[in-house]
Design a protein around this motif. Structure first.
Motif, PDB file in Angstrom:
ATOM      1  N   ILE A 118      -5.744  -8.137   1.176  1.00 58.29           N
ATOM      2  CA  ILE A 118      -4.808  -7.013   1.149  1.00 58.29           C
ATOM      3  C   ILE A 118      -5.547  -5.684   1.117  1.00 58.29           C
ATOM      4  N   THR A 119      -6.645  -5.623   0.368  1.00 65.75           N
ATOM      5  CA  THR A 119      -7.443  -4.392   0.299  1.00 65.75           C
ATOM      6  C   THR A 119      -8.002  -4.024   1.662  1.00 65.75           C
ATOM      7  N   SER A 154       0.813  -7.225  -3.342  1.00 65.23           N
ATOM      8  CA  SER A 154      -0.404  -6.737  -3.977  1.00 65.23           C
ATOM      9  C   SER A 154      -0.175  -6.431  -5.450  1.00 65.23           C
ATOM     10  N   ARG A 156      -0.651   0.989  -6.438  1.00 65.94           N
ATOM     11  CA  ARG A 156      -0.002   0.742  -5.145  1.00 65.94           C
ATOM     12  C   ARG A 156       1.516   0.727  -5.270  1.00 65.94           C
ATOM     13  N   SER A 163      -7.081 -13.214  -2.074  1.00 66.05           N
ATOM     14  CA  SER A 163      -5.840 -12.580  -1.611  1.00 66.05           C
ATOM     15  C   SER A 163      -5.898 -11.074  -1.799  1.00 66.05           C
ATOM     16  N   GLU A 164      -6.439 -10.668  -2.935  1.00 69.58           N
ATOM     17  CA  GLU A 164      -6.548  -9.237  -3.217  1.00 69.58           C
ATOM     18  C   GLU A 164      -7.511  -8.558  -2.254  1.00 69.58           C
ATOM     19  N   ALA A 168      -5.347  -1.002  -9.142  1.00 67.37           N
ATOM     20  CA  ALA A 168      -4.661  -1.269  -7.872  1.00 67.37           C
ATOM     21  C   ALA A 168      -3.148  -1.282  -8.065  1.00 67.37           C
ATOM     22  N   SER A 185      -5.065   3.650  -3.940  1.00 63.22           N
ATOM     23  CA  SER A 185      -4.623   2.252  -3.945  1.00 63.22           C
ATOM     24  C   SER A 185      -5.589   1.349  -3.183  1.00 63.22           C
ATOM     25  N   THR A 186      -6.518   1.945  -2.456  1.00 63.93           N
ATOM     26  CA  THR A 186      -7.475   1.176  -1.652  1.00 63.93           C
ATOM     27  C   THR A 186      -8.817   0.980  -2.355  1.00 63.93           C
ATOM     28  N   THR A 211       3.750  -6.242   1.776  1.00 58.18           N
ATOM     29  CA  THR A 211       2.341  -6.321   1.391  1.00 58.18           C
ATOM     30  C   THR A 211       2.084  -5.577   0.082  1.00 58.18           C
ATOM     31  N   LYS A 231     -10.577  -1.958  -5.739  1.00 61.36           N
ATOM     32  CA  LYS A 231     -11.236  -3.249  -5.519  1.00 61.36           C
ATOM     33  C   LYS A 231     -12.702  -3.060  -5.161  1.00 61.36           C
TER      34      LYS A 231
END
Length: 275
Positions: free
Chosen positions: A66-67, A39, A119, A62-63, A116, A99-100, A35, A103
């Motif tokens: 994953i977020t 990302s 990550r 998609s982003e 991001a 990394s979260t 994942t 977004k």
């Protein structure tokens, strides 16, 4: 749900998320690794204007997926430890948080979502996934070696700075403004660039004496580069002697790592480790 079952649920989840000794823990880490890679690739593709123009919606959705997954994972990491703040302010905790949030921030400030790409730092967890705990221990040895060498390296760097100032000043006097050495700070900059063998080429000596001094600085640079390497290598060898093997067990009380293979209690706080 009783306190006993809740405790068991948290301990079981902690074992899966933080450790890599069980099949479930290994599967979790492998899925997490895939994942993270996906990302990072998405963020990179989104920065390519031609690709983003064609697949913007797909990349954006998609982003977001994953977020959200990373957000759930972060929350689970917080709730499964006894001291949540210990994890939140730890190295991995800060990386997981950073990394979260990009977004979410991008909803208010445009372009921030590119952060991001941080990550990629989460890929450090590959050490646990591939059972490279001994190499993770080796990285800790390297950090300890650098700490133990900091006094020697500081003295060395201080000496290099003095050399750069002296030689830079000499080059200013030898070459002068007509050859680009307009002042002493700029000449010191040239000396540092030459001493480190980078050589941008924006300034170059023109006189025979200046070229001779530059040649000596270049040769000196090769010797200087080897010195800190030798210092750290010697300290690393000392750190690495008789180092016992460790497992991937993580204390759910203080998040301490690098426990001995058969350890039953945390070496940091004494809390019982999960079996």
């Amino acid at each position: 749900m009783s306190n006993t079952s809740k405790k068991h649920w948290k301990e079981r989840l902690h074992e899966i998320i933080y450790e890599a000794e069980t099949p479930e823990g290994k599967l979790f880490d492998v899925v997490l690794l895939i994942t993270i890679i996906a990302s990072v690739i998405l963020v990179m593709l989104e920065s390519v204007s031609s690709i983003d123009a064609k697949f913007h919606n797909i990349l954006n959705v998609s982003e977001w997926v994953i977020t959200i997954l990373f957000t759930i994972e972060y929350v689970l990491r917080v709730v499964t430890v006894k001291k949540p703040l210990k994890y939140v302010f730890s190295f991995y905790g800060i990386i997981d948080f950073l990394s979260t949030i990009p977004k979410y921030i991008s909803l208010l400030v445009g372009g921030v979502h590119a952060l991001a790409a941080l990550r990629a730092l989460r890929l450090l967890r590959v050490f646990r996934i591939l059972k490279l705990g001994r190499y993770l221990g080796a990285s800790n040895n390297l950090v300890n070696a650098i700490k133990a060498s900091r006094a020697k390296i500081s003295v060395f760097l201080f000496a290099v700075i003095i050399i750069a100032i002296i030689l830079g000043t000499i080059m200013y006097l030898v070459e002068g403004e007509e050859h680009g050495f307009t002042d002493i700070p700029r000449s010191v900059y040239w000396c540092i660039v030459t001493l480190t063998t980078v050589g941008f080429g924006d300034i170059a000596p023109q006189t025979p004496v200046g070229q001779f001094i530059a040649s000596l600085i270049m040769i000196l640079g090769y010797g200087i580069i080897a010195v800190p390497t030798g210092i750290v290598s010697a300290e690393y060898s000392a750190q690495n002697k008789n180092k016992p093997s460790t497992s991937s067990k993580t204390c759910n009380n203080c998040l301490a790592e690098n426990h001995l293979k058969n350890a039953q209690f945390c070496h940091n706080c004494g809390h019982k480790l999960n079996d």
